[in-house]
Write a protein that holds these residues in place. Structure first.
Motif, PDB file in Angstrom:
ATOM      1  N   ASP A 212       0.848  -1.196   0.000  1.00  0.00           N
ATOM      2  CA  ASP A 212       0.000   0.000   0.000  1.00  0.00           C
ATOM      3  C   ASP A 212       0.885   1.249   0.000  1.00  0.00           C
ATOM      4  O   ASP A 212       2.083   1.165   0.281  1.00  0.00           O
ATOM      5  N   ARG A 287     -10.053  -8.310   7.914  1.00  0.00           N
ATOM      6  CA  ARG A 287     -10.837  -8.031   6.693  1.00  0.00           C
ATOM      7  C   ARG A 287      -9.891  -7.838   5.526  1.00  0.00           C
ATOM      8  O   ARG A 287      -8.678  -7.765   5.720  1.00  0.00           O
ATOM      9  N   GLU A 292      -5.987  -2.851  -1.039  1.00  0.00           N
ATOM     10  CA  GLU A 292      -5.323  -4.123  -1.365  1.00  0.00           C
ATOM     11  C   GLU A 292      -6.263  -5.067  -2.125  1.00  0.00           C
ATOM     12  O   GLU A 292      -5.842  -5.758  -3.054  1.00  0.00           O
TER      13      GLU A 292
END
Ligand code: AMP
Ligand code: GLY
Length: 427
Positions: A212, A287, A292
């Motif tokens: 990220d 989660r 992503e």
């Protein structure tokens, strides 16, 4: 099956896009969704924390399976409420989502089960936290215990900054009740990588790695955001590192949760730091990551509902996860000024140019359908994902596709995936 997706961001659009391809899915619903998800699913304007309304809606629409996207409803126990109403749901129950919901819980778990992570201490009293700072080396990392919209982490260069940080978190309650408790943690250096996994309570399977870009500006400058872009897989995350993590981090985490009576079923997203002393856990998320999911799910070959049902049923060991042998890059198109101040309501054009068969995806995050067309409705507006045979090609494709879309105050980072240049030609 009738499927309900809970959430309304780019991650949920990527999930909806994968569900659309499932042989098992008949009708798809989403609460609250967004303008992009509305092309795939019937959306109902129900906020993700209104559990009673979500359960009622799921019953009305005869939903067979619910997928909960965001952290807040997972940590708040939406899966438990759905199950209590007899509705199957994908995602951890409340007692397992605490893996993300409390940093103190996750640090204590890692310590108890010898899972590599930074040294730390937990405080419920500000005076004790301040006194502890006198014994620390700097920089140091302060973390509010609870969920804080991804903003509850402060990296402090010296004692004064850290003292201020402790006051902000514990006394001024800058992050609300998330700061009733806090973790003070050793600062680690290295390359960060996100690894997404599926778990069924005992078996854990790795999807893919990704990286990220959390800061708003090029060169990792500016404020922290929800994420300005991603690439997948991460070339820094080698097979050797993956083998180490499976043995020393991933399986031990699932086993630890089971041993604690908190079976984890769903996605664990491991935030890792690849330090000189080996990979260590920065954080757990319960989660899919956002953005992503936007680079991992388009590369997954499996039927997503089949995999998710296996997680719920405890039969994940029978599933072979398969990914395309390529790469994907996602560049977030944001409203200029995000994450602080920005305008909304601008008309978006060019959305029709994306063809998934060619490997181009336009995932909506902050968008809204109006009588004049689809308009911007948030800080992060769209996630432009493109595939390519390698990361360099995927990046070139993604940046090309960012030019197809126009709206006033459009902003994106120009250096998503720049780190891969260190590798020269990949494959
Ligand atoms: P988290 O929400 O825990 O992932 O923290 C947000 C970001 O803060 C991470 O992505 C890292 O960049 C940074 N961070 C968190 N913990 C540490 C640490 N112990 N050492 C260095 N950086 C950290
Ligand atoms: N991209 C980081 C997160 O979803 O938390």
């Amino acid at each position: 099956m009738n499927i309900l997706i809970v959430g309304g961001g780019g991650r949920e659009h990527a999930i909806a896009d994968a569900v659309k391809k499932s042989e098992k899915a008949d009708k798809i619903y989403c609460c609250p969704g967004n303008a992009g998800i509305a092309e795939i699913a019937e959306c109902a304007d129900i906020p993700v924390m209104e559990f009673g309304r979500i359960v009622k809606y799921a019953k009305e629409k005869e939903i067979d399976f619910v997928i909960v996207g965001p952290d807040d409803p997972l940590v708040g126990g939406l899966v438990d409420e759905l199950e209590a109403a007899g509705i199957r749901a994908f995602g951890p129950r409340k007692n397992a989502a605490i893996l993300e919901g409390s940093k103190a819980f996750s640090k204590d778990l890692m310590k108890k089960y010898n899972i590599p992570t930074a040294e730390y201490a937990v405080f419920t009293d500000a005076a004790e936290a301040l006194a502890y700072l006198d014994t620390c080396k700097f920089p140091i990392v302060l973390k509010a215990d609870g969920l804080a919209l991804g903003k509850g982490v402060l990296i402090c260069q010296d004692r004064d900054e850290a003292r201020n940080g402790v006051k902000e978190i514990m006394l001024d309650k800058k992050f609300g009740t998330a700061g009733n408790k806090m973790v003070i943690e050793e600062f680690m250096t290295g390359r960060e990588v996100s690894v997404l996994t599926f778990c069924d309570g005992k078996t854990i399977k790795v999807m893919s790695s990704a990286q990220d870009h959390k800061r708003a500006g090029d060169g990792d400058t500016g404020l922290n955001t929800g994420g300005m872009g991603t690439f997948s897989p991460s070339p820094f995350y080698t097979k050797k590192i993956n083998d180490f993590c499976k043995k020393n981090i991933f399986q031990p985490t699932v086993d630890a949760m089971k041993a604690e009576g908190r079976e984890f079923k769903g996605v664990i997203f491991f935030g890792l730091m690849l330090t000189e002393d080996g990979p260590k856990v920065l954080e757990y998320n319960a989660r899919f990551g956002d953005p992503e999911a936007q680079v991992v799910l388009p590369r997954m070959k499996n039927d997503i509902i089949e995999v998710m049902e296996a997680c719920v049923d405890g039969s994940l060991s029978k599933i072979k996860l398969e990914f395309e042998d390529n790469a994907a890059v996602c560049v977030v198109l944001a409203s200029d000024g995000y994450p602080v101040r920005y305008t909304k309501g601008h008309l978006i054009s060019g959305l029709e140019k994306f063809t998934e068969e060619d490997g181009y995806y336009c995932f909506h995050a902050g968008t809204k359908k109006t009588s004049k067309g689809i308009v911007t409705n948030g800080g992060r507006v769209l996630g432009i994902t493109a595939k390519g045979e390698n990361l360099h090609k995927a990046r070139a494709n993604a940046y090309e596709a960012t030019t197809w879309v126009s709206f006033e105050n459009k902003y994106c980072r120009k250096d998503i995936g720049k780190a891969i240049d260190e590798f020269g030609e990949i494959r």
